[in-house]
Write an enzyme that holds these catalytic residues in place. Structure first.
Site, PDB file in Angstrom:
ATOM      1  N   GLY A   1       0.812  -1.211   0.000  1.00  0.00           N
ATOM      2  CA  GLY A   1       0.000   0.000   0.000  1.00  0.00           C
ATOM      3  C   GLY A   1       0.840   1.253   0.000  1.00  0.00           C
ATOM      4  O   GLY A   1       1.281   1.735  -1.047  1.00  0.00           O
ATOM      5  N   CYS A   2       1.075   1.795   1.182  1.00  0.00           N
ATOM      6  CA  CYS A   2       1.721   3.099   1.287  1.00  0.00           C
ATOM      7  C   CYS A   2       3.202   3.070   0.910  1.00  0.00           C
ATOM      8  O   CYS A   2       3.736   4.071   0.435  1.00  0.00           O
ATOM      9  CB  CYS A   2       1.525   3.656   2.696  1.00  0.00           C
ATOM     10  N   ILE A   3       3.887   1.944   1.112  1.00  0.00           N
ATOM     11  CA  ILE A   3       5.276   1.843   0.674  1.00  0.00           C
ATOM     12  C   ILE A   3       5.341   1.882  -0.843  1.00  0.00           C
ATOM     13  O   ILE A   3       6.117   2.638  -1.438  1.00  0.00           O
ATOM     14  CB  ILE A   3       5.943   0.567   1.215  1.00  0.00           C
TER      15      ILE A   3
ATOM     16  N   THR B   1       4.406   5.382  -2.161  1.00  0.00           N
ATOM     17  CA  THR B   1       5.465   6.348  -1.910  1.00  0.00           C
ATOM     18  C   THR B   1       6.654   6.108  -2.825  1.00  0.00           C
ATOM     19  O   THR B   1       7.255   7.055  -3.356  1.00  0.00           O
ATOM     20  CB  THR B   1       5.898   6.285  -0.436  1.00  0.00           C
TER      21      THR B   1
END
Length: 223
Positions: A162-164, A167
């Protein structure tokens, strides 16, 4: 489309052992971006939304942060937190409304707190509250990196899928050499974790052992 009976972990280990792409490599100066290491995602004893992949993840993250501070390089921590109404979670965060839903990570709740094992220097480190997957989305991260004149972004935290990933994609899209230390990211299930490590390493980032990052910090050609 190729098919296989191999697990996501097996595929990742094969790619890791036989890299088919040239690395982006480390640059001259880096920023450490620690994505959402907050209790909603780290306290497996409290929340169903939490996960752990490497039990030493927080230790490695702390040691990386110490090394960055010693060099005068930026250390960034992000977390997610939302209003009581949940309206700032947008369509992404309000898809469901259960106790474990994203929109119910409320301001001033235990879920928003950084993990107690982390050693955050609140005088020197930068802390951003983000609302969406990427640490770059509608935060001041990009302008901070420009100010520090970094060319490399090292990403820790979660979740890998998700966020990794979000980013890392945004980091590469902005022209940064993007590094993901394998032991420093985590996800809910090994399938998501290793599938995304594979995809990241093939497309968007260098996925490396954290020992390699420490070695570069100690001996690399940097300022």
């Amino acid at each position: 489309m190729e098919t296989t009976t191999k697990t996501a972990k097996e595929i990742y280990l094969e790619v890791k052992a036989n890299p088919a792409r040239k690395r982006f490599g480390f640059g001259r100066k880096a920023a450490l971006v620690n994505v959402d290491p907050q209790k909603a995602y780290t306290r497996t004893d409290l929340f169903k939304t939490a996960y752990e992949t490497d039990p030493n993840q927080m230790h490695y993250t702390n040691e990386l942060a110490k090394s960055f501070r010693a060099k005068g390089w930026p250390v960034i921590w992000t977390h997610v937190a939302y209003m009581e109404s949940g309206e700032d979670a947008g369509i992404w965060g309000t898809r469901t409304d259960t106790p474990d839903s994203l929109q119910n990570i409320k301001f001033d709740s235990t879920r928003t707190e950084f993990d107690d094992r982390l050693e955050i220097d609140r005088q020197r480190d930068v802390i951003y509250c983000k609302k969406m997957p990427s640490a770059f989305f509608e935060t001041q991260l990009q302008s901070l990196l420009v100010w520090h004149q970094v060319d490399t972004v090292i990403i820790t935290g979660g979740s890998t899928s998700g966020c990794i990933r979000a980013t890392a994609v945004d980091s590469l899209s902005r022209g940064y050499r993007t590094i993901v230390p394998e032991e420093c990211v985590a996800d809910k299930h090994e399938s998501y974790h290793f599938a995304n490590l594979t995809d990241l390493s093939l497309k968007y980032a260098d996925v490396v052992d954290v020992a390699e990052v420490f070695q570069w910090l100690e001996t690399g050609n940097n300022e």
